[in-house]
Design a protein around this motif. Structure first.
Motif, PDB file in Angstrom:
ATOM      1  N   SER A  99       3.406  -6.650  -0.328  1.00 34.10           N
ATOM      2  CA  SER A  99       3.404  -5.347   0.344  1.00 34.10           C
ATOM      3  C   SER A  99       4.261  -4.311  -0.372  1.00 34.10           C
ATOM      4  CB  SER A  99       3.869  -5.499   1.793  1.00 34.10           C
ATOM      5  OG  SER A  99       5.166  -6.063   1.838  1.00 34.10           O
ATOM      6  N   LEU A 100       5.434  -4.725  -0.890  1.00 33.14           N
ATOM      7  CA  LEU A 100       6.309  -3.765  -1.570  1.00 33.14           C
ATOM      8  C   LEU A 100       5.676  -3.246  -2.855  1.00 33.14           C
ATOM      9  CD1 LEU A 100       9.892  -5.252  -1.109  1.00 33.14           C
ATOM     10  CD2 LEU A 100       8.855  -3.295   0.041  1.00 33.14           C
ATOM     11  N   THR A 101       4.989  -4.125  -3.568  1.00 29.02           N
ATOM     12  CA  THR A 101       4.281  -3.701  -4.787  1.00 29.02           C
ATOM     13  C   THR A 101       3.173  -2.712  -4.441  1.00 29.02           C
ATOM     14  OG1 THR A 101       4.712  -5.843  -5.819  1.00 29.02           O
ATOM     15  CG2 THR A 101       2.971  -4.496  -6.782  1.00 29.02           C
ATOM     16  N   VAL A 102       2.444  -3.009  -3.372  1.00 30.81           N
ATOM     17  CA  VAL A 102       1.357  -2.134  -2.931  1.00 30.81           C
ATOM     18  C   VAL A 102       1.901  -0.760  -2.541  1.00 30.81           C
ATOM     19  CG1 VAL A 102      -0.376  -1.753  -1.119  1.00 30.81           C
ATOM     20  CG2 VAL A 102      -0.151  -4.004  -2.181  1.00 30.81           C
ATOM     21  N   ILE A 103       2.986  -0.744  -1.777  1.00 31.74           N
ATOM     22  CA  ILE A 103       3.552   0.522  -1.314  1.00 31.74           C
ATOM     23  C   ILE A 103       4.163   1.307  -2.477  1.00 31.74           C
ATOM     24  CG2 ILE A 103       5.463   1.495   0.032  1.00 31.74           C
ATOM     25  CD1 ILE A 103       4.745  -0.495   2.215  1.00 31.74           C
ATOM     26  N   GLY A 104       4.856   0.598  -3.371  1.00 37.82           N
ATOM     27  CA  GLY A 104       5.417   1.269  -4.536  1.00 37.82           C
ATOM     28  C   GLY A 104       4.339   1.914  -5.381  1.00 37.82           C
ATOM     29  N   LEU A 105       3.232   1.182  -5.586  1.00 38.77           N
ATOM     30  CA  LEU A 105       2.108   1.711  -6.355  1.00 38.77           C
ATOM     31  C   LEU A 105       1.462   2.890  -5.644  1.00 38.77           C
ATOM     32  CD1 LEU A 105       0.414   1.306  -8.915  1.00 38.77           C
ATOM     33  CD2 LEU A 105      -1.053  -0.262  -7.608  1.00 38.77           C
ATOM     34  N   LEU A 106       1.348   2.791  -4.314  1.00 40.11           N
ATOM     35  CA  LEU A 106       0.768   3.888  -3.537  1.00 40.11           C
ATOM     36  C   LEU A 106       1.613   5.156  -3.671  1.00 40.11           C
ATOM     37  CD1 LEU A 106      -1.217   5.040  -1.434  1.00 40.11           C
ATOM     38  CD2 LEU A 106       0.281   4.100   0.356  1.00 40.11           C
ATOM     39  N   LEU A 107       2.943   5.015  -3.574  1.00 45.75           N
ATOM     40  CA  LEU A 107       3.822   6.180  -3.693  1.00 45.75           C
ATOM     41  C   LEU A 107       3.704   6.832  -5.071  1.00 45.75           C
ATOM     42  CD1 LEU A 107       7.032   4.855  -1.889  1.00 45.75           C
ATOM     43  CD2 LEU A 107       5.541   6.720  -1.121  1.00 45.75           C
ATOM     44  N   VAL A 108       3.582   6.018  -6.108  1.00 45.63           N
ATOM     45  CA  VAL A 108       3.437   6.555  -7.469  1.00 45.63           C
ATOM     46  C   VAL A 108       2.109   7.313  -7.607  1.00 45.63           C
ATOM     47  CG1 VAL A 108       3.117   5.948  -9.897  1.00 45.63           C
ATOM     48  CG2 VAL A 108       4.950   4.872  -8.579  1.00 45.63           C
ATOM     49  N   ILE A 109       1.010   6.706  -7.090  1.00 47.81           N
ATOM     50  CA  ILE A 109      -0.306   7.354  -7.181  1.00 47.81           C
ATOM     51  C   ILE A 109      -0.323   8.665  -6.406  1.00 47.81           C
ATOM     52  CG2 ILE A 109      -2.738   7.149  -6.533  1.00 47.81           C
ATOM     53  CD1 ILE A 109      -2.490   4.130  -7.064  1.00 47.81           C
ATOM     54  N   LEU A 110       0.241   8.657  -5.194  1.00 42.38           N
ATOM     55  CA  LEU A 110       0.296   9.893  -4.400  1.00 42.38           C
ATOM     56  C   LEU A 110       1.149  10.949  -5.092  1.00 42.38           C
ATOM     57  CD1 LEU A 110       0.656   8.506  -0.754  1.00 42.38           C
ATOM     58  CD2 LEU A 110      -1.382   9.491  -1.829  1.00 42.38           C
ATOM     59  N   SER A 111       2.187  10.503  -5.786  1.00 41.75           N
ATOM     60  CA  SER A 111       3.032  11.432  -6.534  1.00 41.75           C
ATOM     61  C   SER A 111       2.248  12.084  -7.670  1.00 41.75           C
ATOM     62  CB  SER A 111       4.254  10.688  -7.092  1.00 41.75           C
ATOM     63  OG  SER A 111       5.082  11.557  -7.822  1.00 41.75           O
ATOM     64  N   VAL A 112       1.437  11.288  -8.377  1.00 37.69           N
ATOM     65  CA  VAL A 112       0.605  11.827  -9.459  1.00 37.69           C
ATOM     66  C   VAL A 112      -0.394  12.839  -8.895  1.00 37.69           C
ATOM     67  CG1 VAL A 112      -1.153  11.268 -11.178  1.00 37.69           C
ATOM     68  CG2 VAL A 112       0.839   9.780 -10.915  1.00 37.69           C
ATOM     69  N   LEU A 113      -1.067  12.472  -7.811  1.00 36.54           N
ATOM     70  CA  LEU A 113      -2.048  13.370  -7.199  1.00 36.54           C
ATOM     71  C   LEU A 113      -1.385  14.650  -6.683  1.00 36.54           C
ATOM     72  CD1 LEU A 113      -4.204  10.759  -5.224  1.00 36.54           C
ATOM     73  CD2 LEU A 113      -4.751  11.848  -7.406  1.00 36.54           C
ATOM     74  N   GLY A 114      -0.170  14.505  -6.117  1.00 35.52           N
ATOM     75  CA  GLY A 114       0.571  15.675  -5.642  1.00 35.52           C
ATOM     76  C   GLY A 114       0.964  16.608  -6.766  1.00 35.52           C
ATOM     77  N   ALA A 115       1.258  16.035  -7.942  1.00 33.47           N
ATOM     78  CA  ALA A 115       1.624  16.853  -9.105  1.00 33.47           C
ATOM     79  C   ALA A 115       0.461  17.743  -9.537  1.00 33.47           C
ATOM     80  CB  ALA A 115       2.052  15.950 -10.260  1.00 33.47           C
ATOM     81  N   PHE A 116      -0.772  17.298  -9.311  1.00 32.76           N
ATOM     82  CA  PHE A 116      -1.940  18.096  -9.656  1.00 32.76           C
ATOM     83  C   PHE A 116      -2.324  19.051  -8.528  1.00 32.76           C
ATOM     84  CE2 PHE A 116      -2.298  14.777 -12.806  1.00 32.76           C
ATOM     85  CZ  PHE A 116      -2.841  15.431 -13.904  1.00 32.76           C
ATOM     86  N   GLU A 117      -2.051  18.647  -7.283  1.00 32.65           N
ATOM     87  CA  GLU A 117      -2.497  19.473  -6.153  1.00 32.65           C
ATOM     88  C   GLU A 117      -1.580  20.658  -5.877  1.00 32.65           C
ATOM     89  OE1 GLU A 117      -4.511  19.110  -1.817  1.00 32.65           O
ATOM     90  OE2 GLU A 117      -3.427  17.375  -2.565  1.00 32.65           O
ATOM     91  N   SER A 118      -0.257  20.465  -5.957  1.00 33.32           N
ATOM     92  CA  SER A 118       0.678  21.541  -5.598  1.00 33.32           C
ATOM     93  C   SER A 118       0.465  22.821  -6.408  1.00 33.32           C
ATOM     94  CB  SER A 118       2.125  21.053  -5.743  1.00 33.32           C
ATOM     95  OG  SER A 118       2.400  20.074  -4.780  1.00 33.32           O
ATOM     96  N   PRO A 119       0.364  22.760  -7.752  1.00 30.13           N
ATOM     97  CA  PRO A 119       0.106  23.997  -8.496  1.00 30.13           C
ATOM     98  C   PRO A 119      -1.239  24.629  -8.141  1.00 30.13           C
ATOM     99  CG  PRO A 119       0.835  22.248  -9.984  1.00 30.13           C
ATOM    100  CD  PRO A 119       0.532  21.606  -8.677  1.00 30.13           C
ATOM    101  N   THR A 120      -2.221  23.798  -7.817  1.00 23.52           N
ATOM    102  CA  THR A 120      -3.549  24.315  -7.472  1.00 23.52           C
ATOM    103  C   THR A 120      -3.504  25.103  -6.162  1.00 23.52           C
ATOM    104  OG1 THR A 120      -4.527  22.369  -8.542  1.00 23.52           O
ATOM    105  CG2 THR A 120      -5.963  23.686  -7.138  1.00 23.52           C
ATOM    106  N   VAL A 121      -2.841  24.543  -5.150  1.00 22.84           N
ATOM    107  CA  VAL A 121      -2.729  25.228  -3.855  1.00 22.84           C
ATOM    108  C   VAL A 121      -1.967  26.538  -4.017  1.00 22.84           C
ATOM    109  CG1 VAL A 121      -1.730  25.094  -1.541  1.00 22.84           C
ATOM    110  CG2 VAL A 121      -2.897  23.102  -2.508  1.00 22.84           C
ATOM    111  N   GLN A 122      -0.848  26.502  -4.772  1.00 25.87           N
ATOM    112  CA  GLN A 122      -0.060  27.719  -4.973  1.00 25.87           C
ATOM    113  C   GLN A 122      -0.831  28.766  -5.760  1.00 25.87           C
ATOM    114  OE1 GLN A 122       3.519  26.061  -6.746  1.00 25.87           O
ATOM    115  NE2 GLN A 122       4.569  26.024  -4.781  1.00 25.87           N
ATOM    116  N   ALA A 123      -1.688  28.328  -6.677  1.00 25.24           N
ATOM    117  CA  ALA A 123      -2.494  29.273  -7.454  1.00 25.24           C
ATOM    118  C   ALA A 123      -3.614  29.880  -6.615  1.00 25.24           C
ATOM    119  CB  ALA A 123      -3.089  28.573  -8.675  1.00 25.24           C
TER     120      ALA A 123
END
Length: 411
Positions: A99-123
């Protein structure tokens, strides 16, 4: 004719942000609780959190390039769909025993997706709105974020306590899918580039164009960006590290006192974004120096109260009032500064410049928190030696920026 603020596009964007932020904040709070319960280790929790932050810093500039090169509506829809699918997949993989590996991986993936989404929303905000409505629009986005940060952790904690981690994951996935559905109805103009280049060439060209803009064509945007990061570094360190440390450790007050203070700070942030939205069109750029200076002045009574023999509760009330004023002003300044940057940035560079704003903010806040973590530890018996010099430095920054803001107003 007065332009409409809540256009169809902007209304859909805000509704999508409400759903997305509630899902995000609830999910992150529940995952934090789950990690702490499973490990019982603050260091493991801090390590997973730190690792999940790195992709946001590393990939945000590339998110800005994508926001300027592709259809922004399609980017948001795709990213929210991917977020929902990743959360849903994680809910199915949790019983696997890792479970910890799954959650750690999920947080990293969401972080990557957030890095692409935040500038797009602000733009998207300056593309949907114009004139003073850009400031009002950013104020509303800030209000939505502040309200979600207040409500979602509370609702997430109740949901998590009552049903466990998997139902929270299901609910968050639904929020992401709902956001993607709402974004499907947004209509934004997109002009496809006729030039076909390799990825490396595109990245090099776009970075070069944005650097040319910031360092030669519009140095005022870069200066404003760095000034906002500097103020954020000071105030985030004091408010996010100093406040809980002072309330719980130095004053020895209960978690309930700190919880009430956190709620008050959240309300102050919302009030600040409302105030700047109401003042749109009336507040002149030169007044930003006053806002910065007043935020520094607010730290003087917070520091001076620790010299007196006042009771812990009285010191708590003075701290609460002073820090709420700082939060109120910080919210006003950050929304106004973001709107100025957006207004002075050409549309084809908005995504990239917004990604720099996001990246520098992400870097500045942890630096400020680390600095003030050390300072409050070293001067735990002389808190005034931290707060008063900090107030002087912020006031000095405000006064020294007066000429810059006057020049900014004339261009």
């Amino acid at each position: 004719m007065k332009e409409k603020l809540f256009t169809r596009n902007f209304t859909l964007l805000i509704l999508g942000q409400v759903s997305s932020l509630i899902g995000n904040y609830s999910l992150k709070f529940a995952l934090s609780m789950y990690i702490l319960e499973q490990t019982g280790s603050a260091s493991v929790f801090a390590g997973i959190t730190a690792v999940s932050m790195l992709p946001m810093i590393l990939f945000s500039p590339f998110g800005g390039i994508l926001a300027d090169r592709a259809d922004r509506r399609n980017i948001m829809v795709a990213l929210d769909m991917l977020s929902g699918l990743c959360v849903l997949s994680a809910s199915f993989l949790l019983p696997s025993g890792k479970s910890l590996t799954v959650i750690g991986l999920l947080l990293v993936i969401l972080s990557v997706l957030g890095a692409f989404e935040s500038p797009t929303v602000q733009a998207c905000v300056p593309q949907m709105l114009a004139g003073n409505n850009i400031l009002k629009g950013n104020a509303i986005v800030s209000q939505v974020q502040a309200v979600a940060s207040l409500i979602a952790p509370f609702s997430g904690s109740i949901f998590y306590t009552a049903f466990g981690i998997r139902p929270v994951l299901y609910a968050s996935a639904v929020c992401f899918f709902l956001t993607a559905l709402l974004e499907c109805f947004i209509r934004l103009e997109y002009i496809k580039s006729g030039h076909k280049s390799g990825i490396a060439s595109v990245i090099k060209t776009d970075f070069s164009a944005s650097m040319q803009f910031l360092f030669r064509e519009q140095t005022s945007v870069l200066k404003l960006l760095l000034l906002a990061a500097l103020i954020s570094m000071f105030l985030s360190g004091i408010l996010m590290v100093g406040f809980p440390y002072l309330v719980r450790t130095v004053l020895g007050l209960s978690a309930e006192h700190y919880g009430a203070a956190e709620s008050a700070m959240g309300i102050a942030a919302i009030a600040g974004s409302i105030a700047i939205g109401v003042a749109a069109g009336k507040l002149q750029t030169r007044y930003m120096t006053v806002l910065i200076s007043v935020s520094g002045i607010c730290l003087f009574p917070a520091g001076l109260i620790f010299i007196t023999s006042a009771s812990p509760f009285v010191k708590y009330l003075v701290l609460l009032l002073a820090f709420c004023c700082c939060q109120f002003i910080c919210s006003m300044f950050s929304v106004y500064a973001l709107s100025l940057i957006q207004q002075r940035t050409p549309e084809h560079l908005t995504g990239k410049v917004m990604s720099y704003v996001y990246t520098i903010s992400l870097c500045a806040q942890p630096v400020g928190q680390m600095i003030y973590g050390v300072l409050f530890d070293v001067f735990s018996d002389s808190i005034c030696l931290v707060l008063i010099p900090s107030g002087i430095l912020i006031c000095t920054a405000g006064i020294m920026s007066s000429g810059f803001f006057r020049r900014l107003e004339t261009f």
